[in-house]
Design a protein around this motif. Structure first.
Motif, PDB file in Angstrom:
ATOM      1  N   MET A  80      20.277  56.292  33.624  1.00 38.93           N
ATOM      2  CA  MET A  80      20.442  56.366  35.048  1.00 38.93           C
ATOM      3  C   MET A  80      21.348  57.545  35.376  1.00 38.93           C
ATOM      4  N   PRO A  81      20.765  58.663  35.823  1.00 43.31           N
ATOM      5  CA  PRO A  81      21.581  59.823  36.182  1.00 43.31           C
ATOM      6  C   PRO A  81      22.365  59.598  37.479  1.00 43.31           C
ATOM      7  N   ILE A  82      23.637  59.900  37.413  1.00 39.58           N
ATOM      8  CA  ILE A  82      24.492  59.895  38.600  1.00 39.58           C
ATOM      9  C   ILE A  82      25.117  61.269  38.668  1.00 39.58           C
ATOM     10  N   LYS A  83      24.919  61.943  39.804  1.00 42.64           N
ATOM     11  CA  LYS A  83      25.439  63.300  39.953  1.00 42.64           C
ATOM     12  C   LYS A  83      26.161  63.434  41.281  1.00 42.64           C
ATOM     13  N   SER A  84      27.163  64.302  41.292  1.00 42.82           N
ATOM     14  CA  SER A  84      27.868  64.573  42.549  1.00 42.82           C
ATOM     15  C   SER A  84      27.775  66.064  42.846  1.00 42.82           C
ATOM     16  N   TYR A  85      27.628  66.350  44.120  1.00 41.51           N
ATOM     17  CA  TYR A  85      27.439  67.713  44.604  1.00 41.51           C
ATOM     18  C   TYR A  85      28.357  67.977  45.789  1.00 41.51           C
ATOM     19  N   LEU A  86      28.606  69.251  46.042  1.00 43.07           N
ATOM     20  CA  LEU A  86      29.148  69.688  47.321  1.00 43.07           C
ATOM     21  C   LEU A  86      27.989  70.326  48.058  1.00 43.07           C
ATOM     22  N   ALA A  87      27.772  69.896  49.276  1.00 44.58           N
ATOM     23  CA  ALA A  87      26.681  70.417  50.096  1.00 44.58           C
ATOM     24  C   ALA A  87      27.279  71.148  51.286  1.00 44.58           C
ATOM     25  N   LEU A  88      26.978  72.434  51.385  1.00 45.49           N
ATOM     26  CA  LEU A  88      27.458  73.232  52.506  1.00 45.49           C
ATOM     27  C   LEU A  88      26.322  73.410  53.504  1.00 45.49           C
ATOM     28  N   PRO A  89      26.577  73.074  54.764  1.00 48.47           N
ATOM     29  CA  PRO A  89      25.528  73.216  55.784  1.00 48.47           C
ATOM     30  C   PRO A  89      25.463  74.632  56.347  1.00 48.47           C
ATOM     31  N   VAL A  90      24.331  74.943  56.942  1.00 47.05           N
ATOM     32  CA  VAL A  90      24.224  76.145  57.754  1.00 47.05           C
ATOM     33  C   VAL A  90      25.216  75.962  58.909  1.00 47.05           C
ATOM     34  N   ALA A  91      25.832  77.022  59.356  1.00 48.84           N
ATOM     35  CA  ALA A  91      26.856  76.945  60.408  1.00 48.84           C
ATOM     36  C   ALA A  91      26.372  76.126  61.609  1.00 48.84           C
ATOM     37  N   GLY A  92      27.198  75.147  62.006  1.00 51.95           N
ATOM     38  CA  GLY A  92      26.904  74.329  63.175  1.00 51.95           C
ATOM     39  C   GLY A  92      25.888  73.221  62.949  1.00 51.95           C
ATOM     40  N   ARG A  93      25.458  72.999  61.698  1.00 55.99           N
ATOM     41  CA  ARG A  93      24.407  72.005  61.446  1.00 55.99           C
ATOM     42  C   ARG A  93      24.842  70.916  60.461  1.00 55.99           C
ATOM     43  N   LYS A  94      26.150  70.653  60.409  1.00 58.18           N
ATOM     44  CA  LYS A  94      26.687  69.652  59.478  1.00 58.18           C
ATOM     45  C   LYS A  94      26.116  68.263  59.765  1.00 58.18           C
ATOM     46  N   ASP A  95      26.096  67.845  61.019  1.00 54.21           N
ATOM     47  CA  ASP A  95      25.582  66.511  61.360  1.00 54.21           C
ATOM     48  C   ASP A  95      24.100  66.380  61.028  1.00 54.21           C
ATOM     49  N   GLU A  96      23.342  67.439  61.266  1.00 53.69           N
ATOM     50  CA  GLU A  96      21.916  67.438  60.948  1.00 53.69           C
ATOM     51  C   GLU A  96      21.701  67.287  59.435  1.00 53.69           C
ATOM     52  N   LEU A  97      22.504  68.008  58.653  1.00 52.86           N
ATOM     53  CA  LEU A  97      22.401  67.906  57.190  1.00 52.86           C
ATOM     54  C   LEU A  97      22.791  66.510  56.721  1.00 52.86           C
ATOM     55  N   MET A  98      23.844  65.957  57.282  1.00 53.83           N
ATOM     56  CA  MET A  98      24.287  64.623  56.885  1.00 53.83           C
ATOM     57  C   MET A  98      23.201  63.586  57.183  1.00 53.83           C
ATOM     58  N   THR A  99      22.568  63.674  58.323  1.00 57.58           N
ATOM     59  CA  THR A  99      21.487  62.752  58.680  1.00 57.58           C
ATOM     60  C   THR A  99      20.320  62.878  57.709  1.00 57.58           C
ATOM     61  N   ALA A 100      19.960  64.107  57.371  1.00 60.60           N
ATOM     62  CA  ALA A 100      18.842  64.333  56.450  1.00 60.60           C
ATOM     63  C   ALA A 100      19.154  63.764  55.067  1.00 60.60           C
ATOM     64  N   LEU A 101      20.369  63.991  54.581  1.00 60.96           N
ATOM     65  CA  LEU A 101      20.742  63.488  53.253  1.00 60.96           C
ATOM     66  C   LEU A 101      20.799  61.961  53.221  1.00 60.96           C
ATOM     67  N   LYS A 102      21.290  61.365  54.286  1.00 58.32           N
ATOM     68  CA  LYS A 102      21.377  59.903  54.343  1.00 58.32           C
ATOM     69  C   LYS A 102      20.001  59.247  54.401  1.00 58.32           C
ATOM     70  N   SER A 103      18.971  60.004  54.733  1.00 53.99           N
ATOM     71  CA  SER A 103      17.622  59.434  54.803  1.00 53.99           C
ATOM     72  C   SER A 103      17.051  59.135  53.420  1.00 53.99           C
ATOM     73  N   PHE A 104      17.637  59.701  52.373  1.00 55.47           N
ATOM     74  CA  PHE A 104      17.207  59.418  51.007  1.00 55.47           C
ATOM     75  C   PHE A 104      18.005  58.227  50.485  1.00 55.47           C
ATOM     76  N   HIS A 105      17.314  57.174  50.044  1.00 51.92           N
ATOM     77  CA  HIS A 105      18.028  55.963  49.625  1.00 51.92           C
ATOM     78  C   HIS A 105      18.839  56.163  48.344  1.00 51.92           C
TER      79      HIS A 105
END
Length: 78
Positions: free
Chosen positions: A1-26
Motif C-alpha cells: 500500500m503506497p502512501i506518499k506525501s507531496y507539496l502542491a503549488l497552485p497557479v497564482a490565485g487558484r489555491k481553492d480551485e486546486l484544493m477542491t480538485a484534489l479533494k475529489s479523489f478519494h
C-alpha cells in the motif's frame, strides 16, 4: 500500500480551485498551509499502478503549477 506525501503549488490565485480538485479523489487528503500558497497532499493507494494513475490525474489539473514528492513508502501485503 503506497502512501506518499507531496507539496502542491497552485497557479497564482487558484489555491481553492486546486484544493477542491484534489479533494475529489478519494485516495487524497489535502491540508492547506495557513501562511503560504501551498497545499500538503497525502495519497494512499492500493498498489503502485493505482498510485501512478492517480499521480497522472493530479498532474493534469489545470490549477496545479507544481507537484513535489516529499516522502513515500510502500507497505508490502502480509
Amino acid at each position: 500500500m503506497p502512501i506518499k506525501s507531496y507539496l502542491a503549488l497552485p497557479v497564482a490565485g487558484r489555491k481553492d480551485e486546486l484544493m477542491t480538485a484534489l479533494k475529489s479523489f478519494h485516495q487524497c487528503e489535502v491540508v492547506p498551509a495557513k501562511n503560504q500558497d501551498v497545499l500538503a497532499l497525502v495519497t494512499d493507494t492500493s498498489n503502485e499502478m493505482e498510485e501512478e494513475i492517480l499521480k497522472e490525474k493530479i498532474e493534469a489539473i489545470n490549477s496545479l503549477k507544481m507537484l513535489s514528492l516529499v516522502s513515500g513508502f510502500n507497505t508490502p501485503p502480509n
